[in-house]
Design a protein around this motif. Structure first.
Motif, PDB file in Angstrom:
ATOM      1  N   GLU A 114      42.476 -40.365 -54.563  1.00 57.60           N
ATOM      2  CA  GLU A 114      41.293 -39.663 -54.379  1.00 57.60           C
ATOM      3  C   GLU A 114      40.457 -40.249 -53.195  1.00 57.60           C
ATOM      4  OE1 GLU A 114      38.754 -38.919 -58.293  1.00 57.60           O
ATOM      5  OE2 GLU A 114      39.211 -40.941 -58.239  1.00 57.60           O
ATOM      6  N   ILE A 115      40.029 -39.342 -52.524  1.00 59.80           N
ATOM      7  CA  ILE A 115      39.020 -39.847 -51.352  1.00 59.80           C
ATOM      8  C   ILE A 115      37.617 -39.379 -51.512  1.00 59.80           C
ATOM      9  CG2 ILE A 115      41.049 -39.968 -49.574  1.00 59.80           C
ATOM     10  CD1 ILE A 115      40.133 -37.050 -48.581  1.00 59.80           C
ATOM     11  N   LYS A 116      36.711 -39.904 -51.115  1.00 57.31           N
ATOM     12  CA  LYS A 116      35.356 -39.584 -51.051  1.00 57.31           C
ATOM     13  C   LYS A 116      34.636 -39.543 -49.868  1.00 57.31           C
ATOM     14  CE  LYS A 116      33.179 -41.341 -54.965  1.00 57.31           C
ATOM     15  NZ  LYS A 116      32.706 -42.241 -55.872  1.00 57.31           N
ATOM     16  N   PHE A 142      45.535 -33.659 -54.053  1.00 59.19           N
ATOM     17  CA  PHE A 142      45.548 -33.225 -52.272  1.00 59.19           C
ATOM     18  C   PHE A 142      44.766 -32.040 -52.524  1.00 59.19           C
ATOM     19  CE2 PHE A 142      47.983 -30.942 -49.017  1.00 59.19           C
ATOM     20  CZ  PHE A 142      47.410 -31.753 -47.959  1.00 59.19           C
ATOM     21  N   TYR A 143      44.577 -31.159 -53.313  1.00 59.41           N
ATOM     22  CA  TYR A 143      43.798 -30.014 -53.259  1.00 59.41           C
ATOM     23  C   TYR A 143      42.429 -30.614 -53.411  1.00 59.41           C
ATOM     24  CZ  TYR A 143      40.977 -26.047 -55.265  1.00 59.41           C
ATOM     25  OH  TYR A 143      40.064 -25.308 -55.402  1.00 59.41           O
ATOM     26  N   GLN A 144      41.997 -31.409 -54.439  1.00 60.32           N
ATOM     27  CA  GLN A 144      40.562 -31.605 -54.509  1.00 60.32           C
ATOM     28  C   GLN A 144      40.209 -32.352 -53.083  1.00 60.32           C
ATOM     29  OE1 GLN A 144      39.044 -30.548 -57.081  1.00 60.32           O
ATOM     30  NE2 GLN A 144      37.162 -31.237 -55.887  1.00 60.32           N
ATOM     31  N   ASN A 145      40.978 -33.305 -52.690  1.00 59.39           N
ATOM     32  CA  ASN A 145      40.708 -34.142 -51.312  1.00 59.39           C
ATOM     33  C   ASN A 145      40.369 -33.254 -50.390  1.00 59.39           C
ATOM     34  OD1 ASN A 145      41.157 -36.694 -52.590  1.00 59.39           O
ATOM     35  ND2 ASN A 145      43.364 -36.785 -51.822  1.00 59.39           N
ATOM     36  N   LEU A 146      41.201 -32.147 -50.175  1.00 56.05           N
ATOM     37  CA  LEU A 146      40.881 -30.903 -49.435  1.00 56.05           C
ATOM     38  C   LEU A 146      39.759 -30.678 -49.286  1.00 56.05           C
ATOM     39  CD1 LEU A 146      44.531 -29.565 -49.104  1.00 56.05           C
ATOM     40  CD2 LEU A 146      43.324 -30.432 -46.973  1.00 56.05           C
ATOM     41  N   ARG A 147      39.087 -30.174 -50.824  1.00 56.36           N
ATOM     42  CA  ARG A 147      37.973 -29.339 -51.057  1.00 56.36           C
ATOM     43  C   ARG A 147      36.792 -30.153 -50.546  1.00 56.36           C
ATOM     44  NH1 ARG A 147      37.862 -24.359 -53.643  1.00 56.36           N
ATOM     45  NH2 ARG A 147      35.818 -24.703 -53.062  1.00 56.36           N
ATOM     46  N   LYS A 190      40.004 -24.822 -41.155  1.00 61.80           N
ATOM     47  CA  LYS A 190      41.452 -25.445 -41.563  1.00 61.80           C
ATOM     48  C   LYS A 190      41.457 -26.167 -42.707  1.00 61.80           C
ATOM     49  CE  LYS A 190      44.476 -25.059 -38.845  1.00 61.80           C
ATOM     50  NZ  LYS A 190      45.750 -23.899 -39.073  1.00 61.80           N
ATOM     51  N   PHE A 191      40.678 -26.930 -43.255  1.00 59.88           N
ATOM     52  CA  PHE A 191      40.763 -27.366 -44.340  1.00 59.88           C
ATOM     53  C   PHE A 191      40.758 -26.404 -45.821  1.00 59.88           C
ATOM     54  CE2 PHE A 191      38.526 -31.644 -42.693  1.00 59.88           C
ATOM     55  CZ  PHE A 191      39.589 -31.846 -41.957  1.00 59.88           C
ATOM     56  N   GLU A 192      40.167 -25.423 -45.547  1.00 61.88           N
ATOM     57  CA  GLU A 192      39.985 -24.354 -46.448  1.00 61.88           C
ATOM     58  C   GLU A 192      41.427 -23.627 -46.569  1.00 61.88           C
ATOM     59  OE1 GLU A 192      37.603 -20.251 -47.742  1.00 61.88           O
ATOM     60  OE2 GLU A 192      36.887 -21.194 -45.595  1.00 61.88           O
ATOM     61  N   GLU A 193      42.029 -23.399 -45.483  1.00 62.56           N
ATOM     62  CA  GLU A 193      43.402 -22.946 -45.360  1.00 62.56           C
ATOM     63  C   GLU A 193      44.367 -23.740 -46.147  1.00 62.56           C
ATOM     64  OE1 GLU A 193      46.682 -22.814 -41.920  1.00 62.56           O
ATOM     65  OE2 GLU A 193      44.681 -22.050 -41.288  1.00 62.56           O
ATOM     66  N   TYR A 194      44.263 -25.048 -45.941  1.00 65.43           N
ATOM     67  CA  TYR A 194      45.026 -25.910 -46.423  1.00 65.43           C
ATOM     68  C   TYR A 194      44.914 -26.040 -48.136  1.00 65.43           C
ATOM     69  CZ  TYR A 194      46.432 -27.802 -41.923  1.00 65.43           C
ATOM     70  OH  TYR A 194      46.980 -28.089 -40.686  1.00 65.43           O
ATOM     71  N   TYR A 195      43.718 -26.019 -48.505  1.00 64.09           N
ATOM     72  CA  TYR A 195      43.577 -26.053 -50.021  1.00 64.09           C
ATOM     73  C   TYR A 195      43.698 -24.638 -50.741  1.00 64.09           C
ATOM     74  CZ  TYR A 195      38.567 -23.895 -49.997  1.00 64.09           C
ATOM     75  OH  TYR A 195      37.163 -23.411 -49.751  1.00 64.09           O
ATOM     76  N   ASN A 196      43.582 -23.630 -49.826  1.00 63.82           N
ATOM     77  CA  ASN A 196      43.758 -22.108 -50.528  1.00 63.82           C
ATOM     78  C   ASN A 196      45.515 -22.174 -50.561  1.00 63.82           C
ATOM     79  OD1 ASN A 196      41.591 -20.944 -50.836  1.00 63.82           O
ATOM     80  ND2 ASN A 196      41.394 -20.273 -48.900  1.00 63.82           N
ATOM     81  N   ALA A 208      47.388 -24.981 -51.239  1.00 67.53           N
ATOM     82  CA  ALA A 208      47.774 -26.097 -52.259  1.00 67.53           C
ATOM     83  C   ALA A 208      47.517 -25.557 -53.450  1.00 67.53           C
ATOM     84  CB  ALA A 208      46.764 -27.213 -51.898  1.00 67.53           C
ATOM     85  N   VAL A 209      46.454 -24.711 -53.789  1.00 72.05           N
ATOM     86  CA  VAL A 209      46.224 -23.954 -55.157  1.00 72.05           C
ATOM     87  C   VAL A 209      47.440 -23.139 -55.281  1.00 72.05           C
ATOM     88  CG1 VAL A 209      44.844 -22.159 -54.572  1.00 72.05           C
ATOM     89  CG2 VAL A 209      44.366 -23.421 -56.599  1.00 72.05           C
ATOM     90  N   ILE A 210      47.811 -22.385 -54.529  1.00 73.85           N
ATOM     91  CA  ILE A 210      49.122 -21.446 -54.578  1.00 73.85           C
ATOM     92  C   ILE A 210      50.295 -22.246 -55.283  1.00 73.85           C
ATOM     93  CG2 ILE A 210      50.793 -20.130 -53.540  1.00 73.85           C
ATOM     94  CD1 ILE A 210      48.370 -18.886 -52.077  1.00 73.85           C
ATOM     95  N   LYS A 211      50.489 -23.414 -54.283  1.00 75.60           N
ATOM     96  CA  LYS A 211      51.548 -24.317 -54.795  1.00 75.60           C
ATOM     97  C   LYS A 211      51.713 -25.060 -55.987  1.00 75.60           C
ATOM     98  CE  LYS A 211      53.344 -25.389 -50.092  1.00 75.60           C
ATOM     99  NZ  LYS A 211      52.597 -24.296 -49.317  1.00 75.60           N
ATOM    100  N   VAL A 212      50.471 -25.173 -56.389  1.00 74.63           N
ATOM    101  CA  VAL A 212      49.971 -25.821 -57.729  1.00 74.63           C
ATOM    102  C   VAL A 212      50.570 -25.040 -58.700  1.00 74.63           C
ATOM    103  CG1 VAL A 212      48.147 -26.258 -59.569  1.00 74.63           C
ATOM    104  CG2 VAL A 212      48.226 -27.306 -57.380  1.00 74.63           C
ATOM    105  N   ASP A 213      50.265 -23.639 -58.571  1.00 68.31           N
ATOM    106  CA  ASP A 213      50.635 -22.503 -59.544  1.00 68.31           C
ATOM    107  C   ASP A 213      52.049 -22.589 -59.502  1.00 68.31           C
ATOM    108  OD1 ASP A 213      49.701 -20.718 -61.662  1.00 68.31           O
ATOM    109  OD2 ASP A 213      50.525 -19.063 -60.134  1.00 68.31           O
TER     110      ASP A 213
END
Length: 155
Positions: free
Chosen positions: A92-94, A29-34, A51-57, A59-64
């Motif tokens: 994955e999405i591309k 999900f994180y990588q898709n958001l990036r 907004k997408f940057e907010e979501y991936y930031n 997500a990376v906290i949740k990963v940790d």
């Protein structure tokens, strides 16, 4: 037999398995958001890029947090992309450049994540694992609100 924090070892093992699934999905999900953040185009670029940057930031906290919870339960978090790709249900999405399509994919991904979080919450409750239950409860509340907002955006 109980682990260091007083959780039944068998239940902790099952929780770790479910948390590793969630971890793998959050990594995809994180990588898709990036990718969405980098590739979005069109009239809504500025709004969605932020907004997408907010979501991936987030997500990376949740990963940790998920990885550290697995360690707290005396498990071993997945940590290679090979493991993530083999384990994740999120695909994955591309090269998605269309804003509406990107938001639809995020809704699909959040919907998959919240289902997993509810399953983990249920097992954590049965296992008297307040730490995992609290973490999942927080994630669910946050994701519910996000899904409501994204759904409103799509209408």
């Amino acid at each position: 037999m109980k682990n260091l924090i007083g959780i039944d070892k068998g239940k902790a093992t099952e929780l770790c398995k479910m948390l590793n699934q969630l971890l793998a999905d959050y990594q995809l999900f994180y990588q898709n958001l990036r990718g969405l953040h980098w590739n979005i185009k069109g009239n809504e670029f500025f709004e969605l890029h932020v907004k997408f940057e907010e979501y991936y930031n987030d997500a990376v906290i949740k990963v940790d947090e998920i990885a550290e919870r697995i360690l707290t339960l005396e498990g071993e978090p997945l940590h290679t992309f090979t493991d993530y790709l083999q384990t994740a249900k999120i695909k994955e999405i591309k090269y998605i450049t269309n804003g509406k399509r990107g938001v639809e994919l995020i809704v699909t991904n959040f919907s998959a994540l919240i289902l997993q979080e509810r399953e983990i919450l249920s097992l954590a409750g049965e296992s008297d694992d307040e730490g995992t239950a609290s973490l999942m409860s927080d994630y669910i509340s946050e994701t519910e609100k996000t899904l409501w907002m994204l759904n409103s955006y799509l209408k």
